[in-house]
Write an enzyme that holds these catalytic residues in place. Structure first.
Site, PDB file in Angstrom:
ATOM      1  CG  ASN A 125      -1.999  -1.032   1.166  1.00 18.43           C
ATOM      2  OD1 ASN A 125      -2.677  -1.133   0.157  1.00 18.43           O
ATOM      3  ND2 ASN A 125      -2.161  -1.820   2.227  1.00 18.43           N
TER       4      ASN A 125
ATOM      5  CE  LYS B 290       8.249  -0.511   1.100  1.00 18.34           C
ATOM      6  NZ  LYS B 290       7.901  -1.718   1.859  1.00 18.34           N
TER       7      LYS B 290
ATOM      8  CG  ASP C 256       9.383  -6.427   5.423  1.00 17.05           C
ATOM      9  OD1 ASP C 256       8.621  -5.435   5.387  1.00 17.05           O
ATOM     10  OD2 ASP C 256       9.768  -6.930   6.484  1.00 17.05           O
TER      11      ASP C 256
ATOM     12  N   GLY D 119      10.397   7.684   4.551  1.00 13.90           N
ATOM     13  CA  GLY D 119      11.115   6.950   5.595  1.00 13.90           C
ATOM     14  C   GLY D 119      12.386   7.670   6.044  1.00 13.90           C
TER      15      GLY D 119
ATOM     16  CG  ASP E 230      14.510   7.999   1.141  1.00 12.65           C
ATOM     17  OD1 ASP E 230      15.223   6.995   1.335  1.00 12.65           O
ATOM     18  OD2 ASP E 230      13.602   8.025   0.273  1.00 12.65           O
TER      19      ASP E 230
END
Ligand code: IMP
Length: 193
Positions: free
Chosen positions: A9, A13, A69, A150, A152
């Site tokens: 979701n 990504k 993941d 995230g 980054d």
């Protein structure tokens, strides 16, 4: 080949993976496949969570699919946050709170080496195969850049002086763990054609 469902979701990504796939393979997201679930990630290994996600979608649809993941593994924190990367600072999964916790924990530690590790689980014709991608780098002391997600803003990959958040999707993909894992999956899929 049928469309592959990407069991995520996370739109970031999806965008990153579409840049790598180009028009080689068509993927549909969970939303595009009409699936509205939050897939559990109950395990303490990236590999097991990736399998959980792809199996869940395969059992639901009977279709070919893949999941991934990813964890940030920091050397001086014995691999933390690792599999807990999304929920490092709590269940609300706040990118900002996660970064704050990481910077706080690293503040007195000289070694700031880290790596992102991605595990992809592909289920093709009922059989599972996994692919790994690793990007080595460093955690800097203050956030830089507004792209990505995230961790980054605080991660500088080896070979660059920019954080991932200072890079376009194309630039990030020259270094990225996700790109490396996806490239291996593409090579495998091409062999099956
Ligand atoms: P998951 O694979 O969705 O469980 O990702 C775990 C967490 O790792 C995410 O919530 C992000 O905080 C972080 N993460 C995963 N991939 C990246 C990335 O490419 N850049 C920065 N952080 C990432």
């Amino acid at each position: 080949m049928d469309q592959l469902i990407f069991a995520t979701n996370n739109q970031h990504k999806v965008d990153e993976i579409r840049v790598v796939l180009g028009d080689l393979f068509a993927i549909s997201t969970l939303k595009e496949a009409g699936i509205d679930i939050d897939i559990p990630e109950p395990h303490d290994k990236l590999e097991a969570n990736a399998t959980e996600k792809s199996l869940t979608i395969h059992q639901l649809t009977g279709k070919n699919c893949f999941s991934e993941d990813t964890g940030l593994e920091v050397t001086s924190l014995n691999g933390e946050p690792g599999v807990k990367s999304a929920r490092y600072a709590g269940e609300e999964r706040s990118f900002d709170a996660n970064i704050d916790k990481l910077l706080d924990k690293l503040s007195s530690l000289p070694n700031r080496e880290a790596r992102f590790r991605t595990v992809i689980s592909l289920i093709l014709n009922g059989r599972e195969i996994q692919f790994e991608g690793i990007c080595e780098g460093t955690i800097i002391k203050d956030r830089r850049g507004g792209h990505g997600f995230g961790y980054d803003p605080v991660f500088v990959p080896a070979g660059s002086d920019k954080t991932f958040a200072e890079m376009s999707l194309e630039e990030k993909s020259q270094f990225s763990h996700r790109k490396k894992a996806i490239t291996k999956m593409i090579a495998f899929l091409k062999e099956q054609k």
